[in-house]
Design an enzyme around this catalytic site. Structure first.
Site: not given
Ligand code: CO
Ligand code: CO
Ligand code: CO
Length: 349
Positions: A18, A21, A49, A51-52, A69, A141-142, A228
């Site tokens: 989908c 995440k 942990t 965490d972000d 992300d 990078h692509s 967040d």
């Molecule tokens: Co976050």
């Molecule tokens: Co994130």
């Molecule tokens: Co590369």
């Protein structure tokens, strides 16, 4: 708006996933099988942990904060998609108390079938957000891929003693949320053509708003924990904070700001799979009021992209921080409180 071929970017998803995440239970099952990495005393925040971002100490007064992300298009306008992706990626640096420094673009794009101008617009949107955040693009990078995906790896800096995690919340702290929720339901509604241009602009604005001012404002207060609100939803991220801090978090449902039309669209069936997964994963750790309807429970679990900060601040400073945030133009609300009964749980009141 510059989308040359009027391509509906949000409808390009190929079968099989989908684009949202991977849930915490699925991830935990995978990570559990990894051999432990070599312990390093300079790794201040790592994988163990939830965490972000990771934090690694370089010197006594300097640590780097690293995060990555990326996701499939969440809005159809490519420039806005780039902005959302950048604001979302940078947000994890702010949540850890850091200042974004550099970024790398991560690009998957069907370069032979989609107009290259679309990709240029995505990158331009991200670039403008990086500028606003004061971060420098250093590369990327692509790959050629059937389905477009875009995001960034962002590096920030923080003083090792000023790292904010989701593990420090204390009983008596108050919880402040700096953006309204309901983004997952609204972006699902975009895919289904259920929103007006004006409504699309409104939800896009929420997602493209950097958490920069919120983070700078909280910096002068006694903040004990911060995260967040993104893919796991408000209650999912609150639950990570409750578990990480070994406290109970009370959420005052009537004080949680929800974007317009979210409830109506949820009732019409626009609740994304990710949101329902979040709800299912929280079973056993959240207590809802008996009369609370399923729809409203889902909304509190709605999978967010580029959401606000959830801040646990000294109880006595909460009103002042809230006033300061509002004065600085942040759409903040006091939405809960930390207690010590039934540690690790969420109680919705
Ligand atoms: Co976050
Ligand atoms: Co994130
Ligand atoms: Co590369």
């Amino acid at each position: 708006m510059k989308n040359p071929n009027k391509i509906k970017l949000t409808s390009l998803s190929t079968k099989g996933g989908c684009g949202c995440k991977i849930g915490p239970a699925d991830l935990a099952a995978v990570i559990k099988k990894l051999p432990p990495s070599i312990p390093n005393p300079n790794l201040l925040v790592g994988l163990d942990t939830s965490d972000d971002a990771g934090v690694f100490r370089l010197t006594d007064d300097l640590a780097i904060v690293q995060t990555v992300d990326f996701f499939t298009p969440i809005v159809d306008d490519p420039y806005s998609f780039g902005q959302v992706a950048a604001a979302n990626a940078i947000s994890d640096i702010y949540a850890m108390g850091g200042k974004p420094l550099t970024a790398l673009n991560i690009v998957a794009f069907p370069i032979h079938t989609l107009d290259k101008e679309i990709l240029s617009e995505i990158l331009r949107g991200a670039g403008d957000k990086l500028k606003e955040a004061g971060a420098t693009l250093v590369g990327g990078h692509s790959i050629d891929d059937k389905e477009p995906k875009f995001g960034l790896a962002v590096t920030g800096i923080v003083h090792p003693n000023k790292v904010r995690t989701n593990a420090g919340a204390k009983p008596g702290n108050k919880l402040i949320l700096t953006k309204p929720i309901g983004v997952g339901i609204l972006t699902t509604s975009i895919k289904r053509d259920l929103l007006s241009e004006e409504e699309i602009t409104q939800v896009t604005k929420v997602m493209t708003t950097l958490n920069k001012i919120a983070a700078e404002t909280m910096d002068s207060y006694h903040v004990h924990a911060c995260t967040d609100v993104t893919g796991f939803g408000l209650l999912g991220h609150a639950s990570e904070m409750a578990k990480g801090s070994n406290v109970t978090i009370q959420i005052f449902k009537d004080q949680v700001p929800i974007l317009p039309r979210v409830r109506e669209l949820a009732e019409a069936g626009a609740v994304p799979g990710g949101t329902k997964n979040n709800f299912a994963h929280l079973e056993g750790s959240v207590t809802f009021p008996e009369q609370m309807e399923q729809i409203d429970q889902w909304i509190l679990c709605d999978a967010v992209t580029s959401g606000g900060l959830l801040i646990a601040v000294d109880g006595g400073e909460a009103e002042a921080l809230l006033d300061d945030l509002l004065k600085n133009g942040v759409d903040a609300a006091l939405i809960g409180e930390v207690t010590n009964e039934k540690a690790g749980n969420i109680i919705v009141l």
